[in-house]
Design an enzyme around this catalytic site. Structure first.
Site, mmCIF file in Angstrom:
data_model
loop_
_atom_site.group_PDB
_atom_site.id
_atom_site.type_symbol
_atom_site.label_atom_id
_atom_site.label_comp_id
_atom_site.label_asym_id
_atom_site.label_seq_id
_atom_site.Cartn_x
_atom_site.Cartn_y
_atom_site.Cartn_z
ATOM 1 N N ALA A 130 -47.223 -1.497 0.551
ATOM 2 C CA ALA A 130 -47.589 -1.124 -0.814
ATOM 3 C C ALA A 130 -48.236 -2.335 -1.473
ATOM 4 C CB ALA A 130 -46.331 -0.726 -1.584
ATOM 5 N N GLY B 38 -44.884 -0.194 3.548
ATOM 6 C CA GLY B 38 -45.522 1.102 3.343
ATOM 7 C C GLY B 38 -46.519 1.430 4.450
ATOM 8 N N GLU C 180 -44.592 2.899 7.094
ATOM 9 C CA GLU C 180 -44.113 4.204 6.611
ATOM 10 C C GLU C 180 -45.221 5.261 6.723
ATOM 11 O OE1 GLU C 180 -42.577 2.297 2.963
ATOM 12 O OE2 GLU C 180 -40.692 3.341 3.405
ATOM 13 N N GLU D 238 -39.551 -5.110 3.508
ATOM 14 C CA GLU D 238 -39.252 -4.956 2.074
ATOM 15 C C GLU D 238 -38.045 -5.771 1.637
ATOM 16 O OE1 GLU D 238 -40.220 -2.545 4.055
ATOM 17 O OE2 GLU D 238 -41.525 -1.107 3.026
HETATM 18 C C1 3H9 Z 1 -43.674 -1.942 0.303
HETATM 19 O O1 3H9 Z 1 -44.441 -1.641 1.147
HETATM 20 C C2 3H9 Z 1 -42.821 -0.966 -0.455
HETATM 21 C C3 3H9 Z 1 -42.792 0.406 0.151
HETATM 22 O O2 3H9 Z 1 -41.772 0.497 1.133
HETATM 23 C C4 3H9 Z 1 -42.455 1.464 -0.848
HETATM 24 C C5 3H9 Z 1 -43.408 1.686 -1.972
HETATM 25 C C6 3H9 Z 1 -43.058 2.880 -2.825
HETATM 26 N N1 3H9 Z 1 -49.735 -6.476 -1.811
HETATM 27 O O3 3H9 Z 1 -50.119 -13.639 3.370
HETATM 28 P P1 3H9 Z 1 -51.575 -13.897 3.307
HETATM 29 C C7 3H9 Z 1 -52.208 -10.804 -0.522
HETATM 30 S S1 3H9 Z 1 -43.500 -3.572 -0.171
HETATM 31 C C8 3H9 Z 1 -50.575 -7.236 -2.523
HETATM 32 O O4 3H9 Z 1 -52.023 -15.233 2.850
HETATM 33 P P2 3H9 Z 1 -51.809 -13.762 6.175
HETATM 34 C C9 3H9 Z 1 -51.607 -12.201 -0.609
HETATM 35 O O5 3H9 Z 1 -50.976 -12.399 -1.839
HETATM 36 C C10 3H9 Z 1 -44.688 -4.461 0.778
HETATM 37 N N2 3H9 Z 1 -51.136 -8.364 -2.056
HETATM 38 O O6 3H9 Z 1 -52.331 -13.553 4.689
HETATM 39 C C11 3H9 Z 1 -52.821 -13.063 -0.405
HETATM 40 O O7 3H9 Z 1 -53.509 -13.118 -1.632
HETATM 41 P P3 3H9 Z 1 -54.318 -14.433 -2.053
HETATM 42 C C12 3H9 Z 1 -44.235 -4.678 2.169
HETATM 43 C C13 3H9 Z 1 -50.830 -8.743 -0.824
HETATM 44 O O8 3H9 Z 1 -52.937 -13.384 7.045
HETATM 45 C C14 3H9 Z 1 -53.660 -12.259 0.577
HETATM 46 O O9 3H9 Z 1 -53.190 -10.906 0.481
HETATM 47 N N3 3H9 Z 1 -45.179 -5.509 2.857
HETATM 48 C C15 3H9 Z 1 -49.948 -8.018 -0.028
HETATM 49 O O10 3H9 Z 1 -51.182 -15.090 6.333
HETATM 50 C C16 3H9 Z 1 -53.537 -12.714 1.997
HETATM 51 O O11 3H9 Z 1 -52.159 -12.762 2.349
HETATM 52 C C17 3H9 Z 1 -45.061 -6.839 2.929
HETATM 53 O O12 3H9 Z 1 -44.121 -7.409 2.417
HETATM 54 C C18 3H9 Z 1 -49.389 -6.834 -0.562
HETATM 55 N N4 3H9 Z 1 -48.556 -6.057 0.143
HETATM 56 O O13 3H9 Z 1 -50.646 -12.700 6.356
HETATM 57 C C19 3H9 Z 1 -46.137 -7.574 3.683
HETATM 58 N N5 3H9 Z 1 -49.828 -8.631 1.161
HETATM 59 O O14 3H9 Z 1 -55.349 -14.621 -1.001
HETATM 60 C C20 3H9 Z 1 -46.653 -8.695 2.858
HETATM 61 C C21 3H9 Z 1 -50.615 -9.711 1.104
HETATM 62 O O15 3H9 Z 1 -54.831 -14.112 -3.404
HETATM 63 N N6 3H9 Z 1 -47.766 -9.395 3.457
HETATM 64 N N7 3H9 Z 1 -51.229 -9.793 -0.094
HETATM 65 O O16 3H9 Z 1 -53.289 -15.538 -2.063
HETATM 66 C C22 3H9 Z 1 -47.632 -10.251 4.510
HETATM 67 O O17 3H9 Z 1 -46.582 -10.419 5.083
HETATM 68 C C23 3H9 Z 1 -48.852 -11.031 4.916
HETATM 69 O O18 3H9 Z 1 -49.748 -11.001 3.838
HETATM 70 C C24 3H9 Z 1 -49.601 -10.523 6.165
HETATM 71 C C25 3H9 Z 1 -50.919 -11.334 6.335
HETATM 72 C C26 3H9 Z 1 -48.707 -10.745 7.395
HETATM 73 C C27 3H9 Z 1 -49.948 -9.082 6.042
#
Ligand code: 3H9
Length: 685
Positions: free
Chosen positions: A62, A101, A104, A124
Site C-alpha cells: 500500500a 498489499g 495480498e 506490515e
Molecule cells: C501495506 O501494504 C498495508 C496493507 O497490508 C493494507 C492496506 C489496506 N509507500 O526503500 P527504497 C518509497 S503497508 C510509499 O529506498 P529500495 C521510499 O520512501 C506497506 N512509498 O528502495 C523511497 O522514497 P524516496 C507494506 C514507498 O530499492 C522510494 O520509495 N510494504 C513505499 O532500497 C524507494 O524506496 C512495505 O512495507 C510504500 N509502500 O527498496 C514495503 N515503499 O526515494 C516498503 C517505498 O523519496 N518498501 N517507498 O526516499 C520497502 O521495503 C522497500 O522500499 C523496497 C525497495 C524493498 C520495496
C-alpha cells in the site's frame, strides 16, 4: 499517462502497472486495477488475465504516505476481492519484491508465477501494522499456518525457492522471460476447468485447526520479539482467526485490528522510522552531479575486534581488503577471528562453505603499512588516543595514493585535528562503526570541516552497499550517539548516590522498551574497560567493584551477581558499596518512582539532542532517531528519542527538566531550541 494500462495478447488481457519507484498501491493504481479487472470480466474474448508491473519491482505494498489521510475508494481489500471474484483466472507475474498489499494482490490472484530472484513478504508488522487487505486470512490458507505465522509476525520475506516449497507460488519463470512465461502460464490455466480461490481453501489450515496449541507455542518461542509491540500480537490473533472462524469473520477481525493499529502511536512511530531511515541517506547541500570515487580496495589498520569486524563488512560485499597489524601474532589472531565468525555463520546455515572461502580469499593480511598504497579507502581502527591517531594519519597520508579516502573509526575524537595532519583534509572522514561491527547496522559518518562532497557521497553509497544505515554527524565530542549517551550515564551514576538502586534504574529503562539498562550494559561490556589494578584508587563505585573482582558478566559478578546462565540478580555486596559512597557524598537519600527515573535519564538526552540540532551537528531530528534506534536499542515503537519527545510534548520535557533543575546541577543548561519550540507549541519532526 495512466499508471495502469492493459494489453491484449490474443485472448489474454495483460494488466500493467507503472508507478515508480516501487509500484505502491496508491489510489490511481487501485482504481486502474479495479477497472481493468472489470474490463476482463465483461469481455467474452478474454480467457485469462495477467497482472504484472513495469520498473524495478512488483507492487511493494500500500502507499504508506496515504495512511492517516481520508480513504479513497476503491479500497485495497475491495480490489483484492474483485480480482479473486473475477470469472477468468488471474495470474500474478512477480519480479523484485511482492510486499504487503502487493503480496495480498497476488494472493487474490488465482495463480502466481515468479522470477528466481523475487522475494515475497508481508512486512506490515515492521510498520506497526498487520496485513490489512486479506493477507492474514489468505496466506495461511495458501502457504499453511506455520509459515504464514512466521512471515506475518517477523515481517521477513521468503525467496522464490522457499515460496515454491511452501506452495505460495505455482511456477518459476525464466530470469528474463517473465512477461512471456506469464502469458504462456495464463494460456495453460485458461484451459483448466476450475481455479483455486485462496479464500475458499481449507486444505492448508486443517492441521492447525486440529492442533490449536501451535499459536501458544509460537507466542512462547517469540516472547522477546513480541515484547512491547502491539502489532505482532494482533498478527497472531488475526492468523488464529483464519483457523478458528469463517473467512468473512476473519476478514472483519483483520479490518478491526488494522484500523486500531493504523491510528495508534506505535504505527505512527514506526512509519516515521521507515521514512527517517531513507531520509538519513540524503545529505543536504550536495549537488546531484557530484562525482563519486571508485572504491575497488579497502585498507584497514588494526586487526583487533573492531578492525576485523569492519573488514568483514567489505569482504561479505565482495570488496578486497588489505588488513594491517603491527605484530604477526595479533594479525594471525585477527584473521583467525574473521574466519571463525564466518564459519559460525555457515554452521547456522546462513552462508555456504564456498561463500566463506570466497570472502576469505579477498583478505590480504600484512605487516607492511606500504601495502596500503593502492587502497582507495583506508580506515584506521587503532587505539583511541589523539597522539596515536595523528601519527597514523601522517603516515597514511605519505603512503596511500593521492585521491584515496582516509577514514577514522574514532567514536568521539576530533576528525578535523586528524585531517590537519594530512595534505588532503578534503579526503578525511569519520566512519564510526558500532560493535560488533559486522552485525550492528548503524554507521555514523562524520563530516569534517573540509570533507569534500565527493568523499561524503562516496562513503554514503558504500555504506548502503555493505548494508549499513548511515547517518551524517558533524564534528563534536561523541558525535550524535555517544554525545547523547553521556548525560544518561551521568544521571544514572548520580541516581545511585541519591538512593536509587542499579536494578531500579535498569528496570525503568527495560520497561520503557530498551533491551538493557545502563548497569546491565556496563556489566555486559565489562567494568574493567580502561581500568588497571595499579591505577585504581577506590574513588568510584566502578573502581571498587573492579578491585573486589566484580568486573562484569565475564567474572560472574559486577553490579549484579550472575548464575551459570549469566542471569543477573541484585547483589547485596554492590548495595553495600553504593551505600558507603552515598554516605560519603552526603546526598539526601530517597525513593524514586519509575517515571522519575525515566525523566532523569531520558529528558537530558532529548535536551542534548536538541543542542546537537541547534548546532547543526545532525541534519534533522529524524537522523538522531535513526542513530539511537540502530546503535543503542532505543525501542522502535516509540519512534526514537526525538519522535518520542514530540509524542509526549516538548512542553512536558521542558517542564520535567525544570522540575529536576536542582538534581541536574549547575552545569546543566536547557537547549535554547528546545525551549523555543516548547514555548511555541512546535515539534522537532
Ligand atoms: C501495506 O501494504 C498495508 C496493507 O497490508 C493494507 C492496506 C489496506 N509507500 O526503500 P527504497 C518509497 S503497508 C510509499 O529506498 P529500495 C521510499 O520512501 C506497506 N512509498 O528502495 C523511497 O522514497 P524516496 C507494506 C514507498 O530499492 C522510494 O520509495 N510494504 C513505499 O532500497 C524507494 O524506496 C512495505 O512495507 C510504500 N509502500 O527498496 C514495503 N515503499 O526515494 C516498503 C517505498 O523519496 N518498501 N517507498 O526516499 C520497502 O521495503 C522497500 O522500499 C523496497 C525497495 C524493498 C520495496
Amino acid at each position: 499517462m495512466s499508471v495502469i494500462t492493459t494489453q491484449r495478447v490474443g485472448d489474454i488481457l495483460v494488466i500493467i502497472s507503472d508507478n515508480p519507484p516501487v509500484n505502491a498501491l496508491g489510489h490511481a493504481v487501485r482504481a486502474g486495477l479495479a477497472a481493468a479487472i472489470s474490463e476482463a470480466a465483461g469481455d467474452d474474448g478474454i480467457k485469462a488475465v495477467v497482472i504484472r508491473c513495469d520498473g524495478r519491482t512488483f507492487f511493494a505494498g500500500a502507499d504508506i504516505t496515504e495512511f492517516g489521510k481520508p480513504p479513497l475508494a476503491p479500497s485495497l481489500p475491495d480490489v483484492v476481492d474483485a480480482i479473486e471474484q473475477c470469472p477468468k483466472p488471474v495470474v500474478a507475474a512477480i519480479h523484485g519484491t511482492a510486499l504487503g498489499g502487493g503480496l495480498e494482490v497476488a494472493l487474490g490472484c488465482h495463480y502466481r508465477i515468479v522470477v528466481p530472484s523475487a522475494r515475497l513478504g508481508l512486512p506490515e508488522v515492521k510498520l506497526g501494522l498487520l496485513p490489512g487487505a486479506g493477507g492474514t486470512q489468505r496466506l495461511p490458507r495458501v502457504a499453511g499456518v506455520a509459515d504464514a505465522l512466521s512471515m506475518i509476525v517477523t515481517g521477513d520475506p521468503v525467496d522464490a525457492a522457499r515460496a515454491m516449497e511452501i506452495g505460495l507460488v505455482d511456477r518459476l519463470a525464466g530470469a528474463d522471460t517473465l512477461a512471456e512465461d506469464a502469458i504462456a502460464f495464463a494460456r495453460d490455466v485458461a484451459a483448466r476447468a476450475g481455479h483455486p480461490v485462496s479464500s475458499l481453501r481449507t486444505d492448508r489450515i486443517a492441521e492447525a485447526a486440529n492442533h490449536p496449541q501451535v499459536f501458544d507455542k509460537f507466542i512462547a518461542e517469540n516472547a522477546r520479539r513480541l515484547k512491547g509491540f502491539d502489532a505482532p500480537k494482533a498478527c497472531v490473533e488475526a492468523v488464529r482467526a483464519a483457523v478458528d472462524r469463517p473467512f468473512d469473520e476473519g476478514i472483519r477481525l483483520e479490518r478491526e485490528l488494522f484500523m486500531k493499529l493504523v491510528s495508534g502511536t506505535q504505527s505512527k512511530a514506526m512509519r516515521h522510522l521507515f521514512f527517517a531511515e531513507r531520509q538519513a541517506a540524503k545529505i543536504d547541500g550536495i549537488p546531484a552531479d557530484t562525482p563519486m570515487i571508485d572504491i575497488a580496495r579497502v585498507g584497514i589498520l588494526g586487526a583487533g575486534t573492531m578492525g576485523g569486524g569492519i573488514a568483514m563488512n567489505f569482504l561479505s560485499a565482495g570488496l578486497p581488503v588489505t588488513l594491517v597489524e603491527r605484530e604477526q601474532a595479533a594479525l594471525d589472531r585477527g584473521v583467525a577471528t574473521i574466519r571463525k565468525n564466518y564459519e559460525r555463520t555457515a554452521a547456522r546455515g546462513r552462508m555456504t562453505a564456498e561463500q566463506v572461502e570466497a570472502a576469505m580469499v579477498l583478505l590480504t593480511p600484512t605487516l607492511a603499512y606500504e601495502d596500503l598504497a593502492d587502497c582507495d579507502l583506508v580506515i584506521e581502527a587503532v587505539f583511541e588516543l589523539m597522539e596515536i591517531k595523528k601519527e597514523v594519519f601522517r603516515r597514511l597520508d605519505a603512503i596511500v595514493k593521492p585521491g584515496a579516502i582516509l577514514a577514522s573509526n574514532t567514536s568521539y575524537l576530533d576528525i578535523d585535528e586528524m585531517a590537519a595532519e594530512t595534505k588532503r583534509p578534503e579526503a578525511v572522514v569519520g566512519l564510526h562503526f558500532f560493535s560488533p561491527a559486522n552485525i550492528m547496522r548503524l554507521l555514523e559518518v562524520v563530516r569534517g570541516a573540509r570533507t569534500s562532497p565527493s568523499v561524503l557521497k562516496t562513503v554514503m553509497a558504500l555504506a548502503k552497499k555493505i548494508g549499513k544505515i548511515a547517518v551524517v554527524s558533524g564534528v563534536c565530542p561523541g558525535f550524535i550517539g555517544n554525545r547523547m549517551l553521556r548525560p544518561r550515564q551521568t544521571e544514572a551514576q548520580k541516581l545511585l548516590l541519591e538512593g536509587a538502586s542499579p536494578w531500579e534504574v535498569d528496570v525503568a529503562l527495560t520497561e520503557f522498551g530498551f533491551p538493557m539498562g545502563p548497569f546491565q550494559m556496563a556489566d555486559l561490556a565489562g567494568l574493567d574497560l580502561g581500568w588497571t589494578a595499579e591505577g585504581s584508587t577506590s574513588s568510584t563505585i566502578r573502581e571498587v567493584l573492579c578491585e573486589r573482582g566484580r568486573r562484569g558478566q565475564k567474572t560472574g559478578s559486577g553490579f549484579y551477581d550472575y548464575d551459570d546462565n549469566r542471569r543477573g540478580s541484585p547483589s547485596p555486596e554492590t548495595e553495600a558499596i553504593i551505600a558507603e559512597f552515598a554516605a560519603k557524598s552526603g546526598a539526601p537519600q530517597r525513593k524514586f518512582s519509575t517515571d522519575e527515573i525515566r525523566e532523569r535519564l531520558l529528558y537530558p538526552m532529548i535536551n542534548e539532542g536538541a543542542k546537537i540540532l541547534e548546532e547543526g551537528m545532525a541534519q534533522r531530528a529524524s537522523d538522531i532517531d535513526i542513530v539511537w534506534l540502530n546503535g543503542y536499542g532505543w525501542p522502535a515503537f516509540t519512534g526514537g528519542p526525538m519522535f518520542w519527545a514530540d509524542t509526549i510534548g516538548l512542553k512536558t520535557v521542558l517542564d520535567g527538566l525544570e522540575r529536576q533543575a536542582d538534581a541536574l546541577g549547575p552545569d546543566f543548561t536547557v537547549s535554547a531550541l528546545l525551549r523555543r519550540k516548547a514555548d511555541a507549541g512546535e515539534n522537532f519532526n
